[in-house]
Design a protein around this motif. Structure first.
Motif, PDB file in Angstrom:
ATOM      1  N   GLY A 156     -30.916 -12.686 -28.576  1.00 44.29           N
ATOM      2  CA  GLY A 156     -31.692 -11.097 -28.408  1.00 44.29           C
ATOM      3  C   GLY A 156     -30.823 -10.223 -28.136  1.00 44.29           C
ATOM      4  N   ILE A 157     -31.900  -9.035 -27.461  1.00 44.71           N
ATOM      5  CA  ILE A 157     -31.752  -7.828 -27.202  1.00 44.71           C
ATOM      6  C   ILE A 157     -30.897  -8.072 -26.339  1.00 44.71           C
ATOM      7  CG2 ILE A 157     -33.683  -8.213 -25.685  1.00 44.71           C
ATOM      8  CD1 ILE A 157     -31.504  -4.698 -27.562  1.00 44.71           C
ATOM      9  N   TYR A 158     -30.971  -9.150 -25.347  1.00 43.01           N
ATOM     10  CA  TYR A 158     -30.190  -9.900 -23.876  1.00 43.01           C
ATOM     11  C   TYR A 158     -28.588 -10.071 -23.877  1.00 43.01           C
ATOM     12  CZ  TYR A 158     -34.795 -10.286 -21.707  1.00 43.01           C
ATOM     13  OH  TYR A 158     -35.647  -9.739 -21.672  1.00 43.01           O
ATOM     14  N   LEU A 159     -28.489 -10.585 -25.139  1.00 44.73           N
ATOM     15  CA  LEU A 159     -26.749 -10.678 -25.582  1.00 44.73           C
ATOM     16  C   LEU A 159     -26.516  -9.357 -26.310  1.00 44.73           C
ATOM     17  CD1 LEU A 159     -24.718 -12.716 -26.333  1.00 44.73           C
ATOM     18  CD2 LEU A 159     -25.244 -13.397 -28.671  1.00 44.73           C
ATOM     19  N   VAL A 160     -27.637  -8.740 -27.039  1.00 40.38           N
ATOM     20  CA  VAL A 160     -26.396  -7.138 -27.160  1.00 40.38           C
ATOM     21  C   VAL A 160     -26.215  -6.293 -25.826  1.00 40.38           C
ATOM     22  CG1 VAL A 160     -27.022  -5.110 -28.209  1.00 40.38           C
ATOM     23  CG2 VAL A 160     -27.766  -7.048 -29.542  1.00 40.38           C
ATOM     24  N   ILE A 161     -27.498  -6.372 -25.204  1.00 37.89           N
ATOM     25  CA  ILE A 161     -26.676  -5.390 -23.710  1.00 37.89           C
ATOM     26  C   ILE A 161     -25.699  -6.332 -23.624  1.00 37.89           C
ATOM     27  CG2 ILE A 161     -27.276  -5.744 -21.339  1.00 37.89           C
ATOM     28  CD1 ILE A 161     -30.658  -5.429 -22.134  1.00 37.89           C
ATOM     29  N   ALA A 162     -25.672  -7.757 -23.070  1.00 35.72           N
ATOM     30  CA  ALA A 162     -24.202  -8.344 -22.236  1.00 35.72           C
ATOM     31  C   ALA A 162     -22.753  -7.781 -23.102  1.00 35.72           C
ATOM     32  CB  ALA A 162     -24.383  -9.599 -22.470  1.00 35.72           C
ATOM     33  N   THR A 163     -22.993  -7.349 -23.805  1.00 40.39           N
ATOM     34  CA  THR A 163     -21.663  -7.716 -24.968  1.00 40.39           C
ATOM     35  C   THR A 163     -21.519  -5.311 -24.746  1.00 40.39           C
ATOM     36  OG1 THR A 163     -23.410  -7.303 -27.578  1.00 40.39           O
ATOM     37  CG2 THR A 163     -21.978  -8.941 -27.000  1.00 40.39           C
ATOM     38  N   ILE A 164     -22.421  -5.257 -24.729  1.00 43.83           N
ATOM     39  CA  ILE A 164     -22.085  -3.505 -25.057  1.00 43.83           C
ATOM     40  C   ILE A 164     -21.650  -3.688 -23.145  1.00 43.83           C
ATOM     41  CG2 ILE A 164     -23.413  -1.878 -24.052  1.00 43.83           C
ATOM     42  CD1 ILE A 164     -24.785  -1.654 -26.508  1.00 43.83           C
ATOM     43  N   SER A 165     -22.229  -4.447 -22.027  1.00 47.18           N
ATOM     44  CA  SER A 165     -21.888  -4.232 -20.636  1.00 47.18           C
ATOM     45  C   SER A 165     -20.191  -4.707 -21.007  1.00 47.18           C
ATOM     46  CB  SER A 165     -21.775  -5.341 -19.779  1.00 47.18           C
ATOM     47  OG  SER A 165     -24.447  -4.565 -19.647  1.00 47.18           O
ATOM     48  N   PHE A 166     -20.564  -5.799 -21.339  1.00 41.93           N
ATOM     49  CA  PHE A 166     -18.056  -6.254 -22.014  1.00 41.93           C
ATOM     50  C   PHE A 166     -17.972  -5.229 -22.538  1.00 41.93           C
ATOM     51  CE2 PHE A 166     -15.309  -7.198 -24.100  1.00 41.93           C
ATOM     52  CZ  PHE A 166     -14.307  -8.690 -23.869  1.00 41.93           C
ATOM     53  N   ALA A 167     -17.589  -4.296 -23.245  1.00 47.44           N
ATOM     54  CA  ALA A 167     -17.131  -3.121 -23.977  1.00 47.44           C
ATOM     55  C   ALA A 167     -17.203  -2.016 -22.591  1.00 47.44           C
ATOM     56  CB  ALA A 167     -18.357  -3.001 -25.057  1.00 47.44           C
ATOM     57  N   PHE A 168     -17.823  -1.983 -21.743  1.00 49.11           N
ATOM     58  CA  PHE A 168     -18.261  -1.012 -20.557  1.00 49.11           C
ATOM     59  C   PHE A 168     -16.765  -1.352 -20.343  1.00 49.11           C
ATOM     60  CE2 PHE A 168     -22.767   1.253 -21.467  1.00 49.11           C
ATOM     61  CZ  PHE A 168     -22.064   1.991 -22.824  1.00 49.11           C
TER      62      PHE A 168
END
Length: 383
Positions: free
Chosen positions: A122-134
């Motif tokens: 869910g939202i935690y996976l989305v946050i993890a992928t955003i962190s990877f992009a940054f």
């Protein structure tokens, strides 16, 4: 109305269910082949971007639409493919080699990203992928010896079989089209394989998939790797089309645009990736029209219906001021996404299926005839 009677297991996995698909896709392919010789250079440039965005949309569809794993970091995989191509090109590596190398590197990094994501949902996976992009964006800006930092890298025209291919040439368009077609056909075959069926099983219910012997962790990592590799291939084409790349081109906004591609096109069909990419590419010309031409048209209509010259000029200035507002593009994106989520969750392709079914069953069509695909919430997946 056409009725399909399946008499063999092969009928269930046939690439073209009936001859109508062969005729319709054949005509579409013929139109795409003659497009460079009848369309303007601007429209051809937009068509190339449609092919590139659709390729990324298919990759994201494998991960999000068919495996149920959310991602807002695909701009990072696109950047990895683009920078791999630009870096290897400086050492005179031929195009087929760095094209495959970009996909392989993006796929390996995608698999590494998939491992930490195994425990996230869910939202935690989305946050993890955003962190990877940054993280990737910051590496591209800081690793100046490889990426040239914020100054960016110039990408030369690709050389194919000893012939230089310009980014505006029909050959480059055919190359992008070929990559898209091969990606779609490969994905269709993947979904008909045991791996693809395992992806769909994980999306519908991880508990049920695990009870049937599916190695959920392995297939999640596979999904990340395959999706990232296809995005890496698209990144090479993206770099050659723009001929210049820099870290600020691969931001979170680009990842959001990729998500919009599958949300608006349709999350559960490969057709949706193509339709969504057409929308996302053509929204910029629409905004340009809204900004430059619409104020004059509205003022002319107001004058035609009896408004005075001063009133028409006032209307024109107000419309122009509205069209030039910062954030108008984001506002339009937000409104459109809200409209689709509320009224058409299956996207443009879902609406097309309803229209087609309406004409097939007319006058016997009822709204309850078309049933939306069941979307399981987390509490239902454990039942």
């Amino acid at each position: 109305m056409r009725f399909l009677f399946k008499t063999d297991y092969e009928d269930d996995i046939r690439l073209f269910p009936h001859s109508g698909y062969v005729v319709s896709y054949g005509l579409l392919f013929a139109v795409l082949l003659i497009a460079p010789y009848v369309l303007s250079s601007y429209l051809m440039s937009q068509l190339v971007f449609v092919c590139i965005y659709a390729t990324v949309g298919v990759a994201l569809m494998i991960l999000t639409g068919f495996t149920g794993q959310a991602s807002l970091g695909h701009a990072a995989f696109l950047a990895i493919g683009a920078y791999t191509a630009a870096y290897l090109q400086k050492y005179n590596v031929p195009f087929p080699v760095y094209f495959l190398a970009a996909g392989a590197l993006a796929g390996c990094i995608g698999a590494l990203v998939g491992f930490p994501a195994l425990r996230l949902q869910g939202i935690y996976l989305v946050i993890a992928t955003i962190s990877f992009a940054f993280i990737v964006e910051e590496i591209l800006a800081r690793w100046e010896s490889v990426t040239n930092g914020n100054e960016g890298l110039r990408v030369k025209a690709l050389s194919l079989l000893g012939v230089t291919v310009s980014r505006d040439s029909p050959t480059f368009y055919f190359l992008c089209l070929a990559v898209l077609v091969l990606t779609i056909v490969g994905t269709l075959n993947l979904l008909r394989s045991p791996t693809g069926r395992a992806f769909v099983a994980i999306r519908d219910s991880e508990t049920a998939a695990r009870s049937m012997g599916v190695n959920v962790a392995l297939y999640k990592v596979k999904s990340f790797a395959i999706s990232a590799a296809i995005t890496g291939f698209a990144g090479v084409l993206f770099a050659h089309k723009l001929s210049f790349i820099s870290p600020e081109m691969f931001t979170l906004q680009l990842s959001i645009e990729f998500i919009i591609v599958i949300l608006i096109g349709g999350t559960f069909s490969l057709h949706g990736a193509v339709l969504g990419s057409i929308f996302i590419v053509m929204i910029d010309p629409f905004l340009t029209y809204l900004k430059d031409d619409m104020p004059g048209i509205i003022a002319g209509v107001a004058a035609t219906f009896g408004a005075g010259t001063a009133a028409a000029g006032n209307i024109q200035s107000k419309v122009a001021a509205f069209a030039s507002l910062n954030g108008l593009k984001g506002a339009i994106y937000g409104i459109i996404i809200m409209m689709f989520v509320l009224f058409e969750p299956l996207g443009i392709y879902g609406r097309w299926l309803k229209i087609k079914l309406f004409f097939q069953l007319f006058p016997l069509y009822k709204r309850s005839t078309f049933k939306r695909q069941k979307i399981y919430v987390k509490s239902e997946r454990n039942r």
